[in-house]
Design an enzyme around this catalytic site. Structure first.
Site, PDB file in Angstrom:
ATOM      1  N   SER B 132      50.561 -30.566  10.430  1.00 34.15           N
ATOM      2  CA  SER B 132      51.365 -30.201  11.595  1.00 34.15           C
ATOM      3  C   SER B 132      51.240 -31.272  12.693  1.00 34.15           C
ATOM      4  O   SER B 132      51.570 -32.432  12.441  1.00 34.15           O
ATOM      5  CB  SER B 132      50.932 -28.806  12.055  1.00 34.15           C
ATOM      6  OG  SER B 132      51.865 -28.233  12.911  1.00 34.15           O
ATOM      7  N   ASP B 289      59.315 -24.484   5.201  1.00 26.29           N
ATOM      8  CA  ASP B 289      58.870 -24.657   6.585  1.00 26.29           C
ATOM      9  C   ASP B 289      60.093 -24.583   7.489  1.00 26.29           C
ATOM     10  O   ASP B 289      61.044 -25.347   7.330  1.00 26.29           O
ATOM     11  CB  ASP B 289      58.165 -26.016   6.716  1.00 26.29           C
ATOM     12  CG  ASP B 289      57.369 -26.158   8.017  1.00 26.29           C
ATOM     13  OD1 ASP B 289      57.829 -25.649   9.053  1.00 26.29           O
ATOM     14  OD2 ASP B 289      56.303 -26.785   7.974  1.00 26.29           O
ATOM     15  N   HIS B 318      55.482 -22.996   7.041  1.00 30.24           N
ATOM     16  CA  HIS B 318      54.601 -23.952   7.714  1.00 30.24           C
ATOM     17  C   HIS B 318      53.133 -23.713   7.370  1.00 30.24           C
ATOM     18  O   HIS B 318      52.351 -24.662   7.252  1.00 30.24           O
ATOM     19  CB  HIS B 318      54.803 -23.868   9.223  1.00 30.24           C
ATOM     20  CG  HIS B 318      54.099 -24.968   9.958  1.00 30.24           C
ATOM     21  ND1 HIS B 318      54.456 -26.281   9.827  1.00 30.24           N
ATOM     22  CD2 HIS B 318      53.029 -24.957  10.798  1.00 30.24           C
ATOM     23  CE1 HIS B 318      53.653 -27.035  10.568  1.00 30.24           C
ATOM     24  NE2 HIS B 318      52.779 -26.254  11.164  1.00 30.24           N
TER      25      HIS B 318
END
Lengths: 344, 344
Positions: B132, B289, B318
């Site tokens: 991320s 995601d 995600h």
């Protein structure tokens, strides 16, 4: 723009709702387009969507469209909760504002059924169609009144609100409630929870269009000059435009609890409800819709005997069904044209 | 759980940030795993993610993993803003709380570079990897210090924050700010903006996992007993767990402005920055995601000379990169094993 006033009001009297409350002296706001023929065989019902009003449906109606008012008698009933039909914002105490009762899709359609049968004496509907929550009402019509509905064309919506979609609804409603000015729904006229509404708008913005829509700056086609301008002018402008917060919460409750399986007689069995639909159903989800993804409709179509899915291609996401993108509008119009040509 | 205390602090002194402020007497919190070899050739940097702390990265480190501390010297630097390194919550006036300066990914990596070179005398990094925002820092390392980074494995992140991702960030930050208790960042210790944080959590919930994750009730694997329990126990619990609101906004600013093209010398040219990367880059986005869709990485990989994309299959969205789903963890671990086997 101000809420439209070019509609009729049908008096529903006292409506006993599915969850037990009685909505007294209820009103259904509606507008019709075209002329009912003598045999009363050319009627179409085209319900509204989340916060939409009858005037917001007019982009799909026209003499150059499948929904041609020279041929069809198109009835657009406003959803209970949308501010024109009975809603938190216009119902007198004690069911006013934060006390407005829970209304289901089943309730919505029962009220519309009374309008159609009592006001117009209509016994069959050539088509029911609608976008988003309008699609939910379309499915509900096909389940509640299979004897009446000859064809159905739900677009960018579903027969049952998915858990992820419920999380999305939790997100926007929690955001609106986070503004202290909301005051549990008892906000003052001179202290509107605009901060909450603006945040609500920004949350909605991420969901309404696809990732690629933003990447490709498609918002320029809607007259925005920058991403921030799009968030303010389009999104904040939309939700600040006479959208009463309690009305938004009432409609979100309806949406969140959408499930044709909750129709009386089906005892929560969504599959059985879908299997009971007699008419052809052409579902048109949008390829990149983030809260009504095509999978919802592909699942439902497995259980509808005459169910078919046509995915609207492209990157406009949920707003493919909002009438703002000519390609998507042409796709939906063609779908409606095709379903109207099907045997009932 | 309380924030971890098992870390070291590296004194950065006065850090002049890319946007002009000076963060005086700044600290970088970090933890290392394994032993630096005599040649100093076995170092790996593994930065943290949005609100994550070094301890939150440990699921990918182990003697049974590619990131094996018996073989590698793994440095986990905590991002500025995460509450352990210099952050709004621990910086003295006048740059405290709502006045904490804007920090870019470039700034983050410059501070980490000083830790790696000054504290440890390391001149090459065998790998930089992260989830991320950690992926964003990974890209930044490869652009800022191509002479040092031998391999890069960003997962579920991007080299430039997409406009849609920015809209998502606008949505969570506007939601947090909508709570009057937030008070422009000057909230009181005895009046924490928990309503805003809880709404923030509900907005995040819709984005963190995919539609199908919710449809299939995968949250049961995380110990939730119902959807509402998941929203409260997992999501609200997560953001109420010592996550300081100003810290969240500071890190969101960093994220929102992520773009390797803003590295000095590239003048905003993201493609040129990507083209300057010398090492192999194995990007692993997750199939579903919703805010870092695989398209972001597929776009970037076109411009990285030795860029490769492997999509993590499945429905965890995600959070495929969050270490909670064994299949996804195995996929990422194998990717890191493979990239470590590549020639630098």
């Amino acid at each position: 723009m101000p809420a439209p006033t070019d509609h009729e009001l049908f008096s529903l009297g006292d409506v006993v709702l599915q969850h037990g409350a009685t909505l007294r002296d209820a009103k259904l706001a509606y507008k019709t387009y075209g002329t009912l023929n003598a045999e009363k065989t050319n009627a179409i019902v085209y319900p509204t969507w989340y916060s939409g009003r009858h005037s917001d449906n007019e982009w799909l109606i026209g003499t150059d469209k499948a929904l041609n008012p020279d041929e069809w008698f198109i009835i657009v009933p406003n959803m209970l909760g949308n501010g024109l039909s009975s809603s938190p914002s216009n119902t007198p105490p004690p069911y006013d504002r934060a006390r407005f009762p829970n209304v289901t899709f089943y309730d919505q359609v029962e009220c519309q059924h009374r309008l159609v049968t009592e006001q117009f004496g209509i016994e069959t509907l050539a088509l029911v169609t609608g976008w988003s929550m309008g699609a939910g009402q379309t499915y509900q019509w096909a389940v509640s009144h299979p004897e009446m509905v000859q064809r159905a064309a739900p677009f960018c919506g579903s027969s049952v609100t998915s858990p992820h979609n419920q999380v999305f609804l939790e997100s926007i409603t929690a955001t609106l409630r986070a503004d202290a000015a909301f005051a549990g729904g008892w906000y003052r006229d001179d202290a509107w929870p605009t901060t909450g509404l603006r945040a609500f708008a920004r949350v909605y913005a991420g969901w309404g269009f696809s990732q690629a829509f933003y990447w490709q700056e498609e918002w320029r086609k809607l007259g925005a000059s920058s991403l921030e301008d799009f968030l303010i002018a389009f999104w904040e402008g939309f939700w600040l435009d006479e959208r009463d917060p309690n009305n938004l919460l009432a409609m979100a409750w309806t949406w969140c609890h959408g499930d044709v399986g909750r129709t009386p007689g089906f005892d929560g069995d969504t599959v059985a409800a879908l299997a009971s639909i007699r008419c052809p159903v052409l579902a048109m989800p949008a390829e990149k819709d983030l809260y009504f993804p095509p999978e919802d409709e592909q699942w439902a179509a497995q259980h509808v005997p005459r169910g078919e899915v046509r995915v609207i291609p492209g990157i406009w996401g949920h707003f493919a069904g909002g009438g703002m993108n000519p390609d998507d509008t042409a796709f939906i119009d063609q779908g409606i044209r095709d379903v109207l040509a099907m045997d009932p």
